[in-house]
Design an enzyme around this catalytic site. Structure first.
Site, PDB file in Angstrom:
ATOM      1  N   TRP A  52       4.232 -16.640 -21.805  1.00 43.56           N
ATOM      2  CA  TRP A  52       4.122 -16.488 -20.311  1.00 43.56           C
ATOM      3  C   TRP A  52       2.657 -17.255 -20.645  1.00 43.56           C
ATOM      4  O   TRP A  52       2.359 -17.945 -20.228  1.00 43.56           O
ATOM      5  CB  TRP A  52       3.472 -15.471 -19.489  1.00 43.56           C
ATOM      6  CG  TRP A  52       2.334 -14.990 -20.251  1.00 43.56           C
ATOM      7  CD1 TRP A  52       1.963 -14.264 -21.845  1.00 43.56           C
ATOM      8  CD2 TRP A  52       1.199 -14.005 -20.035  1.00 43.56           C
ATOM      9  NE1 TRP A  52       1.606 -13.642 -21.250  1.00 43.56           N
ATOM     10  CE2 TRP A  52       0.339 -13.529 -20.473  1.00 43.56           C
ATOM     11  CE3 TRP A  52       0.622 -14.795 -18.176  1.00 43.56           C
ATOM     12  CZ2 TRP A  52      -0.859 -12.686 -19.992  1.00 43.56           C
ATOM     13  CZ3 TRP A  52      -0.405 -13.901 -17.762  1.00 43.56           C
ATOM     14  CH2 TRP A  52      -1.322 -12.936 -18.958  1.00 43.56           C
ATOM     15  N   ASP A  53       1.719 -17.550 -22.547  1.00 40.37           N
ATOM     16  CA  ASP A  53       0.968 -18.340 -22.291  1.00 40.37           C
ATOM     17  C   ASP A  53       1.356 -19.769 -22.076  1.00 40.37           C
ATOM     18  O   ASP A  53      -0.446 -20.316 -21.770  1.00 40.37           O
ATOM     19  CB  ASP A  53       0.484 -18.515 -23.844  1.00 40.37           C
ATOM     20  CG  ASP A  53       0.707 -16.756 -25.389  1.00 40.37           C
ATOM     21  OD1 ASP A  53       1.227 -15.723 -23.899  1.00 40.37           O
ATOM     22  OD2 ASP A  53       0.372 -16.677 -25.804  1.00 40.37           O
ATOM     23  N   GLU A 180      -0.650  -5.148 -21.779  1.00 34.54           N
ATOM     24  CA  GLU A 180       0.503  -4.480 -22.786  1.00 34.54           C
ATOM     25  C   GLU A 180      -0.233  -2.916 -23.045  1.00 34.54           C
ATOM     26  O   GLU A 180       0.929  -2.480 -23.648  1.00 34.54           O
ATOM     27  CB  GLU A 180       0.221  -4.944 -23.282  1.00 34.54           C
ATOM     28  CG  GLU A 180       1.727  -7.000 -23.174  1.00 34.54           C
ATOM     29  CD  GLU A 180       1.887  -7.355 -24.745  1.00 34.54           C
ATOM     30  OE1 GLU A 180       1.053  -7.757 -25.794  1.00 34.54           O
ATOM     31  OE2 GLU A 180       2.297  -8.928 -24.400  1.00 34.54           O
ATOM     32  N   LYS A 278      -5.360  -3.433 -23.154  1.00 34.79           N
ATOM     33  CA  LYS A 278      -5.724  -4.270 -24.015  1.00 34.79           C
ATOM     34  C   LYS A 278      -6.101  -6.043 -23.735  1.00 34.79           C
ATOM     35  O   LYS A 278      -7.032  -6.538 -24.673  1.00 34.79           O
ATOM     36  CB  LYS A 278      -4.162  -5.261 -24.418  1.00 34.79           C
ATOM     37  CG  LYS A 278      -4.237  -5.879 -25.619  1.00 34.79           C
ATOM     38  CD  LYS A 278      -2.463  -6.289 -26.167  1.00 34.79           C
ATOM     39  CE  LYS A 278      -2.519  -6.698 -27.057  1.00 34.79           C
ATOM     40  NZ  LYS A 278      -0.554  -6.936 -27.264  1.00 34.79           N
ATOM     41  N   GLN A 279      -5.925  -6.700 -22.480  1.00 29.21           N
ATOM     42  CA  GLN A 279      -6.190  -7.919 -22.141  1.00 29.21           C
ATOM     43  C   GLN A 279      -6.128  -7.690 -20.180  1.00 29.21           C
ATOM     44  O   GLN A 279      -6.064  -6.734 -19.639  1.00 29.21           O
ATOM     45  CB  GLN A 279      -5.861  -8.262 -22.507  1.00 29.21           C
ATOM     46  CG  GLN A 279      -4.263  -8.385 -21.628  1.00 29.21           C
ATOM     47  CD  GLN A 279      -3.107  -9.411 -22.235  1.00 29.21           C
ATOM     48  OE1 GLN A 279      -2.466  -8.430 -23.547  1.00 29.21           O
ATOM     49  NE2 GLN A 279      -2.392 -10.322 -22.148  1.00 29.21           N
TER      50      GLN A 279
END
Ligand code: IFM
Length: 454
Positions: A52-53, A180, A278-279
């Site tokens: 998806w980046d 994640e 994580k993000q």
């Protein structure tokens, strides 16, 4: 060109030029057989796969500097439709399910079940990117080349939803959101909002993509029904229905070496039962849809999630910098800019041993243009809009923009913002809330209102 000039801060200039260099190097012009792999074709990690980046971190750079390059990236997913259909069928669903880790035929390559099976937001990210491309560069795209893929993705979403007894709304259960470290949860706010976006888009353009009127109604109804979970106060957006029930991550005790990732110091099972990120997840959602959340809601999410966020992923800092700017938190925005900008060039804390963090390169461009220059994306505003707030060290920021058929040059320095229209057609431009018509070939200088010019 795509160059971003930063005066007054040589380190930032170096980081930005390195990012733009890698973004240009990693893209193959005119070839939609490939997107850009997670390491920017500069290392072996992730085996050259597409995530998806591409849609969420890389596309904006190409879209607003050279839309023809952006077109190959969205076309890549159109070409990959047969693979995405097979992927949906392998799970027993209709439609198209884009893989978490894609090869160039759109086939799922992710070896880890928890990501492969649950990180399904990528299918909505793909539809979002198609709409983003259309809005910024080529309006007919979503009713033309992308229409079938958009409808197929929506068919998948309909099959992937559940209706729990007693609920008046559909749910998307058993997912992993962008964070994640939160496995298998229910009604992840990010996934639900992006899926609703994809479904609404399919309801709008579905006729061209082969959807029946009945299907289009079902798409619209599902889009309207997907919930965004909230805490009892009605203000805090919950990452998912389970987040608040998880254990304290006990960072002070367990995350001793802050120069290494949290994940390197604890077991995965501990991560999975703890409140840790994580993000950016809810904050990423708020970055994409800024008008749907009040400042109070964004602040509540910032205060709640930040202490739990490890930034173990290089994709984290960009969204945090942009949200910090929305909240007027200039010092924190600066720290997140540094975290993102240093990633590949500071060998002490990061480094590119396994390949470039190409999403981070895209994030660096986004922090400068969507963050410090405050540009609204074409999905966020019809009008070309800026609200610059430069870091104290940046004396000047200059960059080009391709905006819905126009070519512009933005030059921000000392509380002044000049926008030059390099094309023939005039357009409306809004800077620091002041809206003016900018004729072709002309420049308008805007003055930042109030004191404390940045
Ligand atoms: O897509 C990302 C994910 O969000 C975090 N882990 C790395 C992936 C590839 O960059």
């Amino acid at each position: 060109g795509a160059d971003v000039l930063i005066e007054g801060d040589d380190e930032a200039q170096l980081a930005m030029r390195a990012s733009v260099y890698h973004l240009l190097r990693a893209h193959v012009p005119g070839d939609s057989r490939v997107a850009i792999d997670a390491k920017g074709y500069a290392g072996e990690a992730y085996w050259g796969r597409f995530f998806w980046d591409t849609e969420m971190y890389l596309l904006p750079f190409y879209l607003y500097t050279d839309p023809l390059r952006a077109r190959t990236l969205v076309d890549f997913r159109v070409r990959a439709l047969p693979g995405a259909r097979d992927n949906a069928a392998s799970y027993g669903y209709r439609g198209a399910r884009y893989p978490w880790e894609s090869d160039s035929d759109g086939r799922e390559c992710c070896p880890n079940w928890q990501y492969r099976d649950h990180e399904i937001h990528v299918t909505a990210d793909v539809a979002y990117a198609m709409a983003h491309y259309a809005r910024a560069a080529e309006p007919a795209y979503v009713r033309g080349p992308a229409a079938e893929a958009i409808v197929e993705a929506a068919r998948y979403w309909l099959d992937r939803m559940d209706r729990r007894p007693g609920d008046s709304h559909p749910s998307i259960l058993g997912v992993m959101g962008p964070n994640e470290y939160g496995p298998i949860n229910s009604n992840n706010a990010y996934t639900n909002r992006l899926a609703a976006f994809a479904l609404k888009l399919a309801a709008e353009v579905g006729q061209e993509g082969g959807a029946t009127p009945k299907e289009r109604c079902a798409f619209a109804e599902a889009a309207a029904g997907l919930p965004i979970p909230r805490a009892k106060d009605g203000v805090l957006v919950l990452e998912n229905e389970e987040f608040a029930t998880r254990a304290d991550p006990r960072f002070n005790e367990l995350w001793r070496n802050r120069n290494a990732t949290y994940a390197a110091q604890v077991s995965q099972e501990r991560i999975y039962r703890s409140k840790c990120l994580k993000q950016a997840d809810v904050l990423m959602l708020m970055m994409l849809f800024p008008h749907e959340f009040t400042d109070a809601e964004v602040k509540a999410a910032w205060d709640y999630y930040l202490p739990f966020t490890t930034h173990d992923s290089s994709l984290s800092a960009g969204a945090h910098a942009i949200i910090a700017l929305r909240l007027g938190l200039h010092e924190q925005a600066w720290e997140f800019w540094r975290m993102s900008a240093d990633k590949d060039i500071d060998t002490e804390h990061g480094g590119a041993a396994e390949g470039i963090h190409i999403a981070g390169c895209g994030a660096n461009w986004q922090i400068a243009v969507l963050g410090f220059a405050g540009m609204a994306t074409a999905l966020q505003s019809e009008t070309f809009t800026l609200a610059p707030q430069l870091p104290a060290r940046w004396k000047r920021l200059v960059f080009p923009v391709a905006w819905r058929g126009s070519r512009l040059r933005v030059d921000v320095a000392a509380g002044r913002c000049e926008v030059t229209n390099l094309g023939q057609e005039g357009l409306q431009v809004r800077v620091w809330g002041e809206s003016r018509h900018l004729p072709g070939g002309q420049m308008i200088a805007f003055e930042r209102p109030g004191k404390g010019k940045r």
